[in-house]
Scaffold this motif. Structure first.
Motif, PDB file in Angstrom:
ATOM      1  N   ARG A  37      -8.211  -5.527  -3.198  1.00  5.51           N
ATOM      2  CA  ARG A  37      -8.882  -6.621  -3.926  1.00  5.51           C
ATOM      3  C   ARG A  37      -8.544  -6.569  -5.420  1.00  5.51           C
ATOM      4  NH1 ARG A  37     -13.080 -10.714  -2.991  1.00  5.51           N
ATOM      5  NH2 ARG A  37     -13.602 -11.317  -5.097  1.00  5.51           N
ATOM      6  N   ALA A  38      -8.568  -5.371  -6.015  1.00  3.05           N
ATOM      7  CA  ALA A  38      -8.249  -5.233  -7.435  1.00  3.05           C
ATOM      8  C   ALA A  38      -6.796  -5.630  -7.707  1.00  3.05           C
ATOM      9  CB  ALA A  38      -8.504  -3.803  -7.895  1.00  3.05           C
ATOM     10  N   ALA A  39      -5.888  -5.247  -6.823  1.00  4.70           N
ATOM     11  CA  ALA A  39      -4.479  -5.616  -6.986  1.00  4.70           C
ATOM     12  C   ALA A  39      -4.302  -7.123  -6.833  1.00  4.70           C
ATOM     13  CB  ALA A  39      -3.622  -4.868  -5.971  1.00  4.70           C
ATOM     14  N   ASP A  40      -5.000  -7.703  -5.866  1.00  2.78           N
ATOM     15  CA  ASP A  40      -4.937  -9.141  -5.645  1.00  2.78           C
ATOM     16  C   ASP A  40      -5.493  -9.901  -6.846  1.00  2.78           C
ATOM     17  OD1 ASP A  40      -4.363 -11.368  -3.863  1.00  2.78           O
ATOM     18  OD2 ASP A  40      -6.549 -11.603  -3.710  1.00  2.78           O
ATOM     19  N   ASP A  41      -6.602  -9.432  -7.401  1.00  6.61           N
ATOM     20  CA  ASP A  41      -7.182 -10.062  -8.592  1.00  6.61           C
ATOM     21  C   ASP A  41      -6.211 -10.003  -9.769  1.00  6.61           C
ATOM     22  OD1 ASP A  41      -9.457 -10.637  -7.159  1.00  6.61           O
ATOM     23  OD2 ASP A  41     -10.663  -9.021  -8.059  1.00  6.61           O
ATOM     24  N   TRP A  42      -5.541  -8.866  -9.927  1.00 12.98           N
ATOM     25  CA  TRP A  42      -4.575  -8.729 -11.018  1.00 12.98           C
ATOM     26  C   TRP A  42      -3.437  -9.737 -10.851  1.00 12.98           C
ATOM     27  CZ3 TRP A  42       0.566  -7.746 -11.687  1.00 12.98           C
ATOM     28  CH2 TRP A  42       0.973  -7.459 -12.982  1.00 12.98           C
ATOM     29  N   LEU A  43      -2.924  -9.896  -9.623  1.00 16.42           N
ATOM     30  CA  LEU A  43      -1.872 -10.886  -9.374  1.00 16.42           C
ATOM     31  C   LEU A  43      -2.365 -12.298  -9.661  1.00 16.42           C
ATOM     32  CD1 LEU A  43       0.046  -9.818  -6.143  1.00 16.42           C
ATOM     33  CD2 LEU A  43       0.982 -10.108  -8.437  1.00 16.42           C
ATOM     34  N   SER A  44      -3.591 -12.594  -9.276  1.00 11.58           N
ATOM     35  CA  SER A  44      -4.162 -13.922  -9.536  1.00 11.58           C
ATOM     36  C   SER A  44      -4.250 -14.187 -11.031  1.00 11.58           C
ATOM     37  CB  SER A  44      -5.538 -14.048  -8.895  1.00 11.58           C
ATOM     38  OG  SER A  44      -5.440 -13.974  -7.499  1.00 11.58           O
ATOM     39  N   ASP A  45      -4.700 -13.183 -11.802  1.00  9.47           N
ATOM     40  CA  ASP A  45      -4.780 -13.337 -13.255  1.00  9.47           C
ATOM     41  C   ASP A  45      -3.403 -13.541 -13.866  1.00  9.47           C
ATOM     42  OD1 ASP A  45      -7.509 -13.010 -13.108  1.00  9.47           O
ATOM     43  OD2 ASP A  45      -7.495 -10.922 -13.793  1.00  9.47           O
ATOM     44  N   ARG A  80       0.856  -1.182   0.000  1.00  8.64           N
ATOM     45  CA  ARG A  80       0.000   0.000   0.000  1.00  8.64           C
ATOM     46  C   ARG A  80       0.892   1.232   0.000  1.00  8.64           C
ATOM     47  NH1 ARG A  80      -4.852   1.643   4.042  1.00  8.64           N
ATOM     48  NH2 ARG A  80      -5.741   3.182   2.638  1.00  8.64           N
ATOM     49  N   LEU A  81       0.722   2.061  -0.988  1.00  8.45           N
ATOM     50  CA  LEU A  81       1.506   3.271  -1.102  1.00  8.45           C
ATOM     51  C   LEU A  81       0.926   4.348  -0.194  1.00  8.45           C
ATOM     52  CD1 LEU A  81       1.875   3.237  -4.993  1.00  8.45           C
ATOM     53  CD2 LEU A  81       3.420   2.274  -3.289  1.00  8.45           C
ATOM     54  N   LEU A  82       1.714   5.339   0.106  1.00  3.28           N
ATOM     55  CA  LEU A  82       1.224   6.413   0.973  1.00  3.28           C
ATOM     56  C   LEU A  82       0.052   7.160   0.356  1.00  3.28           C
ATOM     57  CD1 LEU A  82       4.534   7.794   2.469  1.00  3.28           C
ATOM     58  CD2 LEU A  82       2.829   6.327   3.538  1.00  3.28           C
ATOM     59  N   SER A  83      -0.081   7.068  -0.964  1.00  2.00           N
ATOM     60  CA  SER A  83      -1.223   7.696  -1.629  1.00  2.00           C
ATOM     61  C   SER A  83      -2.522   6.954  -1.347  1.00  2.00           C
ATOM     62  CB  SER A  83      -0.987   7.726  -3.139  1.00  2.00           C
ATOM     63  OG  SER A  83      -0.963   6.395  -3.660  1.00  2.00           O
ATOM     64  N   GLY A  84      -2.399   5.742  -0.763  1.00  2.16           N
ATOM     65  CA  GLY A  84      -3.584   4.934  -0.495  1.00  2.16           C
ATOM     66  C   GLY A  84      -3.839   3.898  -1.577  1.00  2.16           C
ATOM     67  N   LYS A  85      -3.124   4.007  -2.687  1.00  2.00           N
ATOM     68  CA  LYS A  85      -3.281   3.026  -3.776  1.00  2.00           C
ATOM     69  C   LYS A  85      -2.426   1.808  -3.486  1.00  2.00           C
ATOM     70  CE  LYS A  85      -4.745   6.121  -7.327  1.00  2.00           C
ATOM     71  NZ  LYS A  85      -5.690   5.662  -8.271  1.00  2.00           N
ATOM     72  N   TRP A  86      -2.712   0.730  -4.215  1.00  2.00           N
ATOM     73  CA  TRP A  86      -2.012  -0.529  -4.029  1.00  2.00           C
ATOM     74  C   TRP A  86      -1.155  -0.842  -5.253  1.00  2.00           C
ATOM     75  CZ3 TRP A  86      -2.025  -3.534   0.342  1.00  2.00           C
ATOM     76  CH2 TRP A  86      -2.911  -3.136   1.347  1.00  2.00           C
ATOM     77  N   GLN A  87       0.039  -1.363  -4.991  1.00  2.00           N
ATOM     78  CA  GLN A  87       0.928  -1.786  -6.067  1.00  2.00           C
ATOM     79  C   GLN A  87       1.112  -3.299  -5.965  1.00  2.00           C
ATOM     80  OE1 GLN A  87       5.160  -0.889  -5.828  1.00  2.00           O
ATOM     81  NE2 GLN A  87       5.165  -0.448  -8.019  1.00  2.00           N
ATOM     82  N   ALA A  88       1.035  -3.972  -7.107  1.00  2.00           N
ATOM     83  CA  ALA A  88       1.244  -5.418  -7.170  1.00  2.00           C
ATOM     84  C   ALA A  88       2.585  -5.681  -7.852  1.00  2.00           C
ATOM     85  CB  ALA A  88       0.109  -6.071  -7.959  1.00  2.00           C
ATOM     86  N   ARG A  89       3.363  -6.607  -7.276  1.00  2.00           N
ATOM     87  CA  ARG A  89       4.650  -6.987  -7.851  1.00  2.00           C
ATOM     88  C   ARG A  89       4.785  -8.498  -7.786  1.00  2.00           C
ATOM     89  NH1 ARG A  89       8.854  -3.661  -4.417  1.00  2.00           N
ATOM     90  NH2 ARG A  89       7.647  -4.663  -2.802  1.00  2.00           N
ATOM     91  N   THR A 130      -1.212   1.267 -10.725  1.00  2.00           N
ATOM     92  CA  THR A 130      -1.589   0.999  -9.341  1.00  2.00           C
ATOM     93  C   THR A 130      -3.096   0.765  -9.275  1.00  2.00           C
ATOM     94  OG1 THR A 130      -1.796   3.366  -8.914  1.00  2.00           O
ATOM     95  CG2 THR A 130       0.315   2.317  -8.357  1.00  2.00           C
ATOM     96  N   PHE A 131      -3.543   0.282  -8.141  1.00  2.00           N
ATOM     97  CA  PHE A 131      -4.946  -0.103  -7.985  1.00  2.00           C
ATOM     98  C   PHE A 131      -5.573   0.671  -6.826  1.00  2.00           C
ATOM     99  CE2 PHE A 131      -2.495  -3.538  -9.765  1.00  2.00           C
ATOM    100  CZ  PHE A 131      -3.255  -3.941 -10.842  1.00  2.00           C
ATOM    101  N   ASP A 132      -6.843   0.962  -6.978  1.00  2.00           N
ATOM    102  CA  ASP A 132      -7.566   1.693  -5.932  1.00  2.00           C
ATOM    103  C   ASP A 132      -7.820   0.833  -4.703  1.00  2.00           C
ATOM    104  OD1 ASP A 132      -7.688   4.028  -7.437  1.00  2.00           O
ATOM    105  OD2 ASP A 132      -9.588   3.454  -8.375  1.00  2.00           O
ATOM    106  N   THR A 133      -7.998  -0.478  -4.912  1.00  2.00           N
ATOM    107  CA  THR A 133      -8.312  -1.358  -3.789  1.00  2.00           C
ATOM    108  C   THR A 133      -7.341  -2.529  -3.745  1.00  2.00           C
ATOM    109  OG1 THR A 133      -9.826  -2.747  -5.083  1.00  2.00           O
ATOM    110  CG2 THR A 133     -10.781  -0.818  -3.971  1.00  2.00           C
TER     111      THR A 133
END
Length: 169
Positions: free
Chosen positions: A56-64, A28-37, A51-54
Motif C-alpha cells: 500500500r505504501a509503495a502504491d501510494d508513492w507511485l500514485s503521488d 516484492r523483494l525477497l526481504s519482504g519489502k516492496w520496490q516501486a518503479r 523501499t517500502f514496508d507495505t
C-alpha cells in the motif's frame, strides 16, 4: 531408465513477485519489502529512492509520483540535485550566443539570481544555491517580487529559466 524432471528455473534473488499496473510497477523483494518503479515519457526508468514496508505504501508513492507528473510538478531525481546557479550557468553555456549577449546574461544571473530570499519560516534561501528540485511556485513568486516591479524587464534571460507562468497551479 529413470526420467528426470526438467530443472525448475531459479528464482531471481532480487524479487519474488512483480505486480503490473497502469503506471509504474511494484515488486516484492525477497526481504519482504516492496520496490516501486516507473517510466517517464522519455522512456527512462526510475526507482523510488527507498523501499517500502507495505504494498500500500509503495502504491501510494507511485500514485503521488504520477499525480506530480500530471500536474507538471515532477522533477527528474537526477536533475533535482543540481543547484539553480549551476543549472543557469550551464544553460547559458549551451546557448549559441554572441559574446556580448553571453556577458549580459552572466551579469544578470549574478545580479538577480545570487540573491537571498525570505523563506516561509523566516529564514533565508540563497536562490543560486537552491536545488532545482526545491524550486516551487511560491519561491519563484518571492524571487520575482524581491526588488520591485521594475525588475521584471531587466531579468528576462534569467527569468525565462524559472518564469512563474511556466508552472501549473
Amino acid at each position: 531408465m529413470p526420467t528426470m524432471c526438467p530443472r525448475r528455473p531459479e528464482r531471481s534473488r532480487f524479487h519474488a513477485h512483480t505486480t503490473p499496473r497502469s503506471f509504474g510497477s511494484l515488486r516484492r523483494l525477497l526481504s519482504g519489502k516492496w520496490q516501486a518503479r516507473y517510466s517517464t515519457p522519455d522512456g527512462s526508468r526510475h526507482a523510488a529512492p527507498h523501499t517500502f514496508d507495505t504494498r500500500r505504501a509503495a502504491d501510494d508513492w507511485l500514485s503521488d509520483t504520477r499525480a506530480a507528473m500530471l500536474r507538471g510538478r515532477w522533477v527528474d531525481p537526477a536533475a533535482a540535485s543540481i543547484t539553480f546557479g549551476r543549472y543557469a550557468r550551464e544553460w547559458i553555456a549551451t546557448r549559441d550566443l554572441s559574446p556580448r549577449t553571453r556577458d549580459l546574461y552572466e551579469y544578470q544571473l549574478s545580479r538577480w539570481a545570487d540573491v537571498d530570499l525570505t523563506d516561509p519560516t523566516g529564514g533565508t534561501i540563497h536562490l543560486a544555491a537552491l536545488d532545482v528540485g526545491r524550486l516551487d511556485l511560491p519561491t519563484i513568486r518571492r524571487w520575482f517580487a524581491h526588488p520591485g516591479p521594475s525588475r521584471a524587464a531587466h531579468v528576462r534571460p534569467v527569468g525565462s529559466l524559472i518564469r512563474p507562468d511556466n508552472y501549473n497551479r
